[in-house]
Design an enzyme around this catalytic site. Structure first.
Site, PDB file in Angstrom:
ATOM      1  N   CYS A   1      -0.598   0.073  -9.258  1.00 56.34           N
ATOM      2  CA  CYS A   1      -1.550  -0.205  -8.188  1.00 56.34           C
ATOM      3  C   CYS A   1      -1.258   0.780  -7.062  1.00 56.34           C
ATOM      4  O   CYS A   1      -0.203   0.740  -6.430  1.00 56.34           O
ATOM      5  CB  CYS A   1      -1.369  -1.655  -7.739  1.00 56.34           C
ATOM      6  SG  CYS A   1      -2.521  -2.143  -6.459  1.00 56.34           S
TER       7      CYS A   1
ATOM      8  N   GLU B   1       2.641   1.162   0.201  1.00 56.86           N
ATOM      9  CA  GLU B   1       3.233   0.421  -0.908  1.00 56.86           C
ATOM     10  C   GLU B   1       2.531   0.750  -2.221  1.00 56.86           C
ATOM     11  O   GLU B   1       1.326   1.011  -2.255  1.00 56.86           O
ATOM     12  CB  GLU B   1       3.176  -1.073  -0.608  1.00 56.86           C
ATOM     13  CG  GLU B   1       4.106  -1.381   0.555  1.00 56.86           C
ATOM     14  CD  GLU B   1       4.153  -2.845   0.938  1.00 56.86           C
ATOM     15  OE1 GLU B   1       5.157  -3.256   1.510  1.00 56.86           O
ATOM     16  OE2 GLU B   1       3.182  -3.564   0.683  1.00 56.86           O
TER      17      GLU B   1
ATOM     18  N   CYS C   1      -1.887  -9.000  -4.584  1.00 55.90           N
ATOM     19  CA  CYS C   1      -3.100  -8.475  -3.944  1.00 55.90           C
ATOM     20  C   CYS C   1      -3.220  -8.948  -2.505  1.00 55.90           C
ATOM     21  O   CYS C   1      -3.097 -10.144  -2.245  1.00 55.90           O
ATOM     22  CB  CYS C   1      -4.341  -9.030  -4.611  1.00 55.90           C
ATOM     23  SG  CYS C   1      -4.685  -8.400  -6.199  1.00 55.90           S
TER      24      CYS C   1
ATOM     25  N   CYS D   1     -11.599  -7.022   6.394  1.00 55.60           N
ATOM     26  CA  CYS D   1     -11.889  -8.221   5.600  1.00 55.60           C
ATOM     27  C   CYS D   1     -10.959  -9.331   6.077  1.00 55.60           C
ATOM     28  O   CYS D   1      -9.750  -9.120   6.204  1.00 55.60           O
ATOM     29  CB  CYS D   1     -11.706  -7.942   4.114  1.00 55.60           C
ATOM     30  SG  CYS D   1     -12.734  -6.565   3.570  1.00 55.60           S
TER      31      CYS D   1
ATOM     32  N   CYS E   1      -6.217   0.106   6.643  1.00 57.31           N
ATOM     33  CA  CYS E   1      -7.620   0.150   6.216  1.00 57.31           C
ATOM     34  C   CYS E   1      -8.478  -0.011   7.457  1.00 57.31           C
ATOM     35  O   CYS E   1      -8.163  -0.842   8.315  1.00 57.31           O
ATOM     36  CB  CYS E   1      -7.895  -0.993   5.232  1.00 57.31           C
ATOM     37  SG  CYS E   1      -9.546  -0.942   4.504  1.00 57.31           S
TER      38      CYS E   1
ATOM     39  N   CYS F   1      -7.686 -10.414   4.124  1.00 56.73           N
ATOM     40  CA  CYS F   1      -6.810  -9.363   3.607  1.00 56.73           C
ATOM     41  C   CYS F   1      -5.826  -8.913   4.677  1.00 56.73           C
ATOM     42  O   CYS F   1      -6.229  -8.551   5.783  1.00 56.73           O
ATOM     43  CB  CYS F   1      -7.655  -8.174   3.157  1.00 56.73           C
ATOM     44  SG  CYS F   1      -6.667  -6.734   2.698  1.00 56.73           S
TER      45      CYS F   1
END
Ligand code: SAH
Ligand code: SF4
Length: 396
Positions: free
Chosen positions: A129, A116, A371, A140, A136, A143
């Protein structure tokens, strides 16, 4: 339950795209690599520098994708290039526009993966962004990207290709020969999409170098911000080899809490991280380091946290601003967003201590572009497709 933390980098980067009958993609090559590529198909060494400059300009200044239109190259040379090379960027699969003008793109890259890209228009700038990985490897706990199983590094072509795709969509490539237009719809880049950019260092560096090149996309290094969760050994390299601004996902003021929120903290703790930031050669009052701090109700948002945060920054004398991010919830998230009053009180303590403490405005929430939400949207899209198919099946 404590999140597991594979602090490894066991992801692969696929080779540069060689589809289209084995043709090599010129996008994402550094100037030197482009020169080598042109020589490898018979460009005389003596002409190589000039040809590299010409092709570079067509690709990155004027945004062309066909060799045929490169009119300052001889017809036979254009044909030679077309025989061996392609100019290719990721394909846009979907494009959503939020009520507030934020645009979210889903792009498809080799292997059928999707990432994205979010464009955020503001009064005085437009920020893209950009993603650096599919998923990933870090986990975290707040997230959503970190819960995605599949991970692959993006190539330099796929990273700079996101910028080129957005310029296409904004219709922002100048006409060849037109005077330089200083007002830009796409004026800033943040490496804050999916992935940990410092775990894909070389490709991120090459892509950003291309974006900065004055004979191309020509974005100033001061308009590019790389956000990292704290890959300490790569922080100094970021200043030396990329030279962009740095943002750090700080999010907690004690190792106990940061270990849980940002598990890479178990590898490089708060003190080690602060040491690397204090040494960041670019850091100055005009190029402050952004401390990103996600506001999680009852977890990291107390007055004591605010005071400890300031103490960390002061103790190491780091030129800093603190960006408070109201937590963006996602389905099944184990945290809640702090109340507006709590966020304001926290911001006030930081402000009183002499630091800028902007509260990040949540943008594009209606299209799940905020975010940390950048996985769920893809998943949701898939799910709804499945649902639609299931429903269609039922209806038959
Ligand atoms: N991997 C890099 C860059 C991508 S994340 C990093 O972690 O810095 C961009 C920012 O969004 C980071 O500061 C990240 O911590 C934050 N973020 C992640 N999930 C979030 C969520 N659900 N709500 C608000 N911010 C989030
Ligand atoms: Fe990865 Fe950044 Fe999300 Fe952490 S916050 S899981 S490092 S994308």
């Amino acid at each position: 339950m404590e999140p597991t933390a594979p602090i490894t980098q066991d992801v692969m980067t696929i080779p540069r795209k060689t589809d289209d009958g084995g043709k090599r993609n010129l996008v994402g090559l550094t100037r030197d690599q482009l020169r080598e590529a042109l020589i490898s198909v018979g460009t005389p060494e003596k002409q190589a520098k000039m040809r590299t400059g010409q092709v570079w300009q067509w690709i990155y200044q004027w945004g062309v994708r066909e060799f045929e239109v490169m009119t300052n190259l001889a017809k036979t040379y254009r044909a030679l290039l077309a025989e061996h090379f392609v100019i290719e960027i990721p394909e846009v699969v979907s494009r959503l526009v939020s009520e507030d003008g934020t645009r979210k793109y889903l792009v498809r890259i080799a292997g059928g993966h999707e990432v994205e890209v979010v464009y955020i228009p503001e009064e005085d700038r437009g920020t893209l962004c950009v993603s650096s990985q599919v998923g990933c490897t870090l986990t975290c706990s707040f997230c959503h990207t970190g819960t995605q199983k599949l991970v692959r590094n993006l190539t330099a072509a796929e990273i700079v290709g996101q910028i080129m795709m957005a310029r296409d969509d904004l219709d922002e490539w100048p006409e060849p020969g037109a005077p330089k237009d200083e007002t830009r719809l796409l004026s800033n880049i943040v490496l804050m999409g999916m992935g940990e950019p410092l775990y894909n260092f070389d490709n991120v560096r090459d892509a950003m170098k291309i974006a900065m090149d004055p004979e191309g996309i020509s974005l100033s290094r001061r308009r590019i911000t790389l956000s990292t969760s704290g890959v300490v050994p790569e922080i100094a390299r970021t200043a030396q080899e990329i030279g962009c601004l740095l943002a750090i996902s700080f999010h907690a003021t004690t190792d106990d809490v940061r270990d849980k929120l940002v598990p890479i903290n178990k590898r490089w703790n708060i003190e080690e991280l602060l040491g690397a930031l204090a040494a960041y050669p670019k850091a100055s009052n005009s190029e402050r380091i952004t401390f990103e701090y996600v506001m999680l109700d009852g977890v990291n948002d107390s007055d004591e946290d605010a005071h400890r945060l300031i103490d960390h920054i002061k103790r190491h004398n780091i030129p800093a601003k603190i960006n408070l991010i109201p937590f963006n919830e996602w389905p099944g998230a184990p945290y809640k967003r702090s109340s507006n009053n709590r966020i304001r009180a926290f911001a006030n303590i930081i402000y009183q201590a002499g630091y800028a403490s902007p509260i990040r405005k949540t943008r594009g929430e209606d299209i799940m572009a905020a975010c940390g939400q950048l996985k769920s949207a893809t998943e949701r899209a898939r799910k709804s497709k499945r649902q639609i198919e299931a429903e269609a099946g039922l209806g038959q």
